[in-house]
Design an enzyme around this catalytic site. Sequence first.
Site, PDB file in Angstrom:
ATOM      1  N   HIS A 223      41.994   3.352   9.940  1.00  0.00           N
ATOM      2  CA  HIS A 223      41.562   1.981   9.642  1.00  0.00           C
ATOM      3  C   HIS A 223      41.782   1.615   8.169  1.00  0.00           C
ATOM      4  O   HIS A 223      41.502   0.477   7.798  1.00  0.00           O
ATOM      5  CB  HIS A 223      40.093   1.789  10.018  1.00  0.00           C
ATOM      6  CG  HIS A 223      39.898   1.504  11.471  1.00  0.00           C
ATOM      7  ND1 HIS A 223      39.696   0.237  11.973  1.00  0.00           N
ATOM      8  CD2 HIS A 223      39.903   2.325  12.548  1.00  0.00           C
ATOM      9  CE1 HIS A 223      39.571   0.296  13.293  1.00  0.00           C
ATOM     10  NE2 HIS A 223      39.692   1.551  13.667  1.00  0.00           N
ATOM     11  N   SER A 641      43.892 -17.966   4.411  1.00  0.00           N
ATOM     12  CA  SER A 641      43.090 -19.163   4.166  1.00  0.00           C
ATOM     13  C   SER A 641      42.381 -19.642   5.422  1.00  0.00           C
ATOM     14  O   SER A 641      41.538 -20.531   5.359  1.00  0.00           O
ATOM     15  CB  SER A 641      43.994 -20.279   3.640  1.00  0.00           C
ATOM     16  OG  SER A 641      44.964 -20.621   4.616  1.00  0.00           O
ATOM     17  N   ASP A 677      47.155 -30.719  16.116  1.00  0.00           N
ATOM     18  CA  ASP A 677      46.497 -30.919  14.816  1.00  0.00           C
ATOM     19  C   ASP A 677      45.472 -32.043  14.966  1.00  0.00           C
ATOM     20  O   ASP A 677      45.698 -33.187  14.576  1.00  0.00           O
ATOM     21  CB  ASP A 677      47.543 -31.261  13.751  1.00  0.00           C
ATOM     22  CG  ASP A 677      46.929 -31.447  12.378  1.00  0.00           C
ATOM     23  OD1 ASP A 677      45.813 -30.911  12.157  1.00  0.00           O
ATOM     24  OD2 ASP A 677      47.543 -32.135  11.543  1.00  0.00           O
TER      25      ASP A 677
END
Length: 700
Positions: A223, A641, A677
């Site tokens: 990991h 982001s 969108d």
Amino acid sequence: AFKAAVLIQQWYRRYVARLEMRRRCTWRIFQSIEYACEQDQIKLHNFFSYLMDHFTPSSSKERDFISRMFVSGESFKEAELEKYCDYESLEVPDSYTGPRLSFPLLPDHATALLEAFKQKQQLHARYVLNLLHETRKHLKQLPNISHVSTCYSEEITVCGDLHGQLDDLFLIFYKNGLPSPSKSYVFNGDFVDRGKQSLEILIVLFTFLLIYPKEVHLNRGNHEDHMVNLRYGFCAGLIAMSRVHGKKILKMIQNVFCWLPLATLIDQKVLIIHGGISDTTDLDMLEKIQRNKFVSVLRGKKRKESNRNVEIQELNRDSKVEADPAGNEAAPSLSLQPRPAQAPSMANRLEFSKWVRQTVQEQIEWCRRLVDISESESEELTYSSVVSLTDLDGPCWTRQDEWKQILDILWSDPIPQEGCRVNTVRGGGCYFGPDVTGKILEKYNLQFLIRSHECKQEGYEFCHNRKVLTIFSASNYYEIGSNRGAYVKLGPDLIPHFVQYQANKMAHTLTMTQRQGFRIALISRVEESAFRALREKLFAHTSGLISTFKAYDKDNTGRITLSNWATAVESVLHLGLPWRMLRPQLVRSTADGMLEYKSWLDDLAMEQRSQEHIQSSLLEVIYRNRSNLETIFRIIDRDHSGLISFEEFHQTWKLFSSHMNIELTDDGINDLVRSIDFNKDGNIDFNEFLEAFRLVKQSQ
């Protein structure tokens, strides 16, 4: 009275046996689902590797996108990384009340950090980046295999997986004491993912590593891999915690992970590795691998390897032609090395100085190409690169050989059967038997192996005639009460002494009688959680189950036998579970031993629809693919982001359509991206990404 005592004893033994059977079944469910998820992760990245090997970019835009999407994690040069993660430019506001660090670190800094984390405080990003910078500098000087001796401390404590569970680390330090010159620790990988306090664990471990570099040792786990972190929560959790500086911290951690040592050797007798071994494990090769090349063990290296082989062949061919125009074969040991031009006269000092610089640069470039040091990597000589450069006359290993060595020690599991075979359950590494263990121990004169990687109900487990010890330190891993954590202490006699624990604040305040009732309640809670996860898994494969059930239902009655039900479910899910034993918890009892499979599947769908109001067939597909879709989204979202641009979405869809041979026009993709969108912000979040999946599914 005697008969009554015997009856009570029999009743109690049956009751305990039933509890144990329930516990084991629950355990099998959790473990099978976990390994199936890991297998999906590796399949997903094999799919991306295949795309990369077979997709030819048609424009510079597509080339830049693919480069950014798949290789940007490895493309930072030393100076670029330092500039990107410049901690000195960050100011700590006067309002900050958390812990502060100054370097070199002292024991007081570590105790202050522990207290701050107990109070749920966070360390400022400046100090986090500074700590990561110093940790990276230290790790780069370490060998691939750390050598530890019990002569310098009373005992060495070995801890297994922690998986972001800070309470377990606190409990270990409370029971065993903090690291110190007389108390050494080895932490055997998997510090992050799954748990909610992965960053805090890294900060604590790295702090102690810098304070006590000779007493604290960290191994890399499977990991400690950026591509695994994308799926199992560490990346998302870190970005959510620090929206402003999270990307810089993540980039630095990604680089630190690839510098972690691969193994630890105690007194030259006990080998500590995260996963296991294989019949091809070679400790000499592991000592000399440039470990930092493998930012992610899951990433395919075929293209890079083939390019390197072509370069070496070209170098060989060119050097032979230069060495002997007539075509006579030159000595292979010298043919690759560039021959310096004739030295100018010492009288012309300027020309001579220029010749020296040019010759040295040519030799450096030759060494780099021979040991496959890319220009994007550090120009500073590290321990492993020095080993590689001083052993150029030794055996020549390919990058694929090195990759397999690391994959095996990070991902492999022991099995009771003899031999060594591919680990099909996890999807990576191998299964190794007692004969493989015996050969490796004999070859390197070792007493036994310590590994982690597998959750054990008691926190530890011996196998292979007590020659392989699994240690796992994350208690309550699947659910509260599912397992204990443990650590092992080794003295000069190398006899293991175990300490078990369970990080549960409520249980410590109960009496013995209350604890027994609490234990039974925990088993029920864990069992309920396991069956809930299993029912979700069954629902996610509704289409496959219906097809298989119909194959058994020759007369199209809508009914099958319970025996056929168990066989069909295993053939679709491949979880290796005892379905006949689990049946009473999953299927309502029937008088004639027949199951109406359509109504059973409707009940499963009703249970899931009560949580999410989505069309049943679509919900099934989303349940089955959500983890993969989320991982794909995070791979595309290179800046972490939580949003992907129209351009990234466009290029990704072109990549997939080329693989599936689907004619998809630019206008078609643009129409799709505009339709999902919803908030018209010019970006796509994860929910909108799922909406694209829904629209494509509906059109099919």
